[in-house]
Design a protein around this motif. Structure first.
Motif, mmCIF file in Angstrom:
data_model
loop_
_atom_site.group_PDB
_atom_site.id
_atom_site.type_symbol
_atom_site.label_atom_id
_atom_site.label_comp_id
_atom_site.label_asym_id
_atom_site.label_seq_id
_atom_site.Cartn_x
_atom_site.Cartn_y
_atom_site.Cartn_z
ATOM 1 N N GLY A 187 0.813 -1.201 0.000
ATOM 2 C CA GLY A 187 0.000 0.000 0.000
ATOM 3 C C GLY A 187 0.854 1.261 0.000
ATOM 4 O O GLY A 187 2.067 1.216 -0.199
ATOM 5 N N LEU A 188 0.216 2.381 0.240
ATOM 6 C CA LEU A 188 0.899 3.673 0.194
ATOM 7 C C LEU A 188 2.037 3.749 1.212
ATOM 8 O O LEU A 188 3.121 4.240 0.909
ATOM 9 N N LEU A 189 1.805 3.238 2.422
ATOM 10 C CA LEU A 189 2.849 3.272 3.440
ATOM 11 C C LEU A 189 4.047 2.432 3.021
ATOM 12 O O LEU A 189 5.201 2.848 3.200
ATOM 13 N N GLY A 190 3.797 1.252 2.465
ATOM 14 C CA GLY A 190 4.889 0.402 2.004
ATOM 15 C C GLY A 190 5.732 1.088 0.939
ATOM 16 O O GLY A 190 6.967 1.037 0.973
ATOM 17 N N ASP A 191 5.057 1.749 -0.004
ATOM 18 C CA ASP A 191 5.772 2.478 -1.058
ATOM 19 C C ASP A 191 6.630 3.592 -0.463
ATOM 20 O O ASP A 191 7.786 3.799 -0.855
ATOM 21 N N GLN A 192 6.048 4.327 0.486
ATOM 22 C CA GLN A 192 6.754 5.461 1.071
ATOM 23 C C GLN A 192 7.935 5.008 1.941
ATOM 24 O O GLN A 192 8.972 5.685 1.982
ATOM 25 N N LEU A 193 7.794 3.893 2.629
ATOM 26 C CA LEU A 193 8.913 3.354 3.413
ATOM 27 C C LEU A 193 10.083 2.996 2.497
ATOM 28 O O LEU A 193 11.240 3.325 2.790
ATOM 29 N N GLU A 194 9.784 2.316 1.401
ATOM 30 C CA GLU A 194 10.842 1.934 0.453
ATOM 31 C C GLU A 194 11.520 3.173 -0.114
ATOM 32 O O GLU A 194 12.750 3.244 -0.195
ATOM 33 N N ARG A 195 10.725 4.169 -0.485
ATOM 34 C CA ARG A 195 11.275 5.394 -1.050
ATOM 35 C C ARG A 195 12.167 6.116 -0.052
ATOM 36 O O ARG A 195 13.265 6.559 -0.386
ATOM 37 N N ARG A 196 11.691 6.215 1.195
ATOM 38 C CA ARG A 196 12.428 6.982 2.198
ATOM 39 C C ARG A 196 13.747 6.317 2.571
ATOM 40 O O ARG A 196 14.779 6.995 2.714
ATOM 41 N N LEU A 197 13.754 4.996 2.725
ATOM 42 C CA LEU A 197 14.998 4.303 3.070
ATOM 43 C C LEU A 197 16.027 4.439 1.952
ATOM 44 O O LEU A 197 17.221 4.607 2.215
ATOM 45 N N ALA A 198 15.557 4.387 0.710
ATOM 46 C CA ALA A 198 16.471 4.566 -0.421
ATOM 47 C C ALA A 198 16.975 6.000 -0.476
ATOM 48 O O ALA A 198 18.152 6.263 -0.763
ATOM 49 N N GLU A 199 16.092 6.944 -0.195
ATOM 50 C CA GLU A 199 16.445 8.365 -0.203
ATOM 51 C C GLU A 199 17.510 8.680 0.838
ATOM 52 O O GLU A 199 18.417 9.495 0.607
ATOM 53 N N LEU A 200 17.434 8.013 1.989
ATOM 54 C CA LEU A 200 18.413 8.215 3.060
ATOM 55 C C LEU A 200 19.729 7.485 2.792
ATOM 56 O O LEU A 200 20.716 7.693 3.498
ATOM 57 N N GLY A 201 19.737 6.652 1.774
ATOM 58 C CA GLY A 201 20.933 5.856 1.496
ATOM 59 C C GLY A 201 21.043 4.638 2.391
ATOM 60 O O GLY A 201 22.109 4.028 2.491
ATOM 61 N N TRP A 202 19.937 4.258 3.030
ATOM 62 C CA TRP A 202 19.950 3.099 3.915
ATOM 63 C C TRP A 202 19.783 1.796 3.135
ATOM 64 O O TRP A 202 20.204 0.744 3.589
ATOM 65 N N THR A 203 19.160 1.894 1.967
ATOM 66 C CA THR A 203 19.019 0.725 1.094
ATOM 67 C C THR A 203 19.352 1.137 -0.327
ATOM 68 O O THR A 203 19.256 2.315 -0.694
ATOM 69 N N ARG A 204 19.744 0.160 -1.137
ATOM 70 C CA ARG A 204 19.920 0.403 -2.562
ATOM 71 C C ARG A 204 19.602 -0.872 -3.319
ATOM 72 O O ARG A 204 19.937 -1.980 -2.878
ATOM 73 N N ARG A 205 18.943 -0.692 -4.434
ATOM 74 C CA ARG A 205 18.562 -1.831 -5.269
ATOM 75 C C ARG A 205 19.774 -2.350 -6.029
ATOM 76 O O ARG A 205 20.627 -1.570 -6.467
#
Length: 230
Positions: A187-205
């Motif tokens: 859902g929307l929260l799941g999408d936003q969590l993925e976006r935010r962690l990537a934005e912070l540099g905490w995750t990368r695909r």
């Protein structure tokens, strides 16, 4: 006459092994060309084009044209949810090589499920948010409930759920994880969590894969913010 929707029409489209590979490859939300999908499935470009045309006609994929090229992607979040749910009840794959074993381990650790996080990382996030009381589960609904303190925390973390009104999309949907056999958050929260962690540099695909890498900064941040130890 059976008045129930004709699920066999959709099931027959997905049942073909090559088409199933296409659907699984597009679960990370990307749009891919027919040639790349043909390579992944080990079929000729002509065979891939025939299969893709049937999936588009059946409403499972949409095609985007850029010049002479055509790119295919899943038609909606609902299609991604369907494929991930089917994977959760499908028999496990028989690992026959070290490469396949490594791929399975990477996907089970952390991956994208359309635009949200799945695998051990997705489950850990869900568990931590439940424990903190930022989301709630009454055990009856298909969605998680977000209390006021949850909205406040998500906003402080840089997650915008303000456009939740006026949309039919679920805010925090339970999505059954095929590798963990438990729910993660879509859902929307799941999408936003993925976006935010990537934005912070905490995750990368990882290039060319649904697998996601948690950086050292990410491990530290998740530990400090939510008590997640990876």
């Amino acid at each position: 006459m059976n008045a129930y929707p004709n699920i066999s029409a959709i099931a027959s489209l997905i049942a073909d092994p090559s088409r199933a590979v296409f659907m699984e490859a597009l679960l990370d939300g990307r749009a891919l060309p027919a040639g790349e999908l043909a390579y992944m499935a080990g079929v000729t470009p002509q065979t891939a084009s025939n299969h893709l045309a049937k999936l588009v006609e059946g409403g499972l994929l949409v095609v985007e044209r850029q010049g002479r090229h055509r790119y295919y992607r899943l038609a909606s979040h609902d299609i991604a949810f369907l494929i991930e749910t089917m994977a959760s009840i499908a028999p496990p794959v028989s690992v026959r090589s070290l490469k396949q074993s490594d791929q399975l381990q990477q996907l089970s650790s952390a991956r994208t499920c359309y635009n949200h996080l799945a695998g051990k990382l997705g489950i850990a996030l869900c568990d931590a948010l439940l424990q903190k009381g930022y989301i709630e589960d009454d055990g009856q609904n298909k969605d998680y409930h977000i209390p006021t303190k949850g909205y406040e925390w998500f906003e402080s973390f840089g997650i915008d759920l303000s456009h939740r009104s006026g949309t039919r999309r679920a805010i925090a949907r339970k999505c059954l994880d095929w590798s963990e056999r438990r729910f993660h958050i879509s859902g929307l929260l799941g999408d936003q969590l993925e976006r935010r962690l990537a934005e912070l540099g905490w995750t990368r695909r990882k290039t060319g894969s649904r697998a996601v890498e948690v950086t050292e900064e990410g491990k530290q941040g998740l530990s400090n913010m939510l008590g997640i130890v990876l």
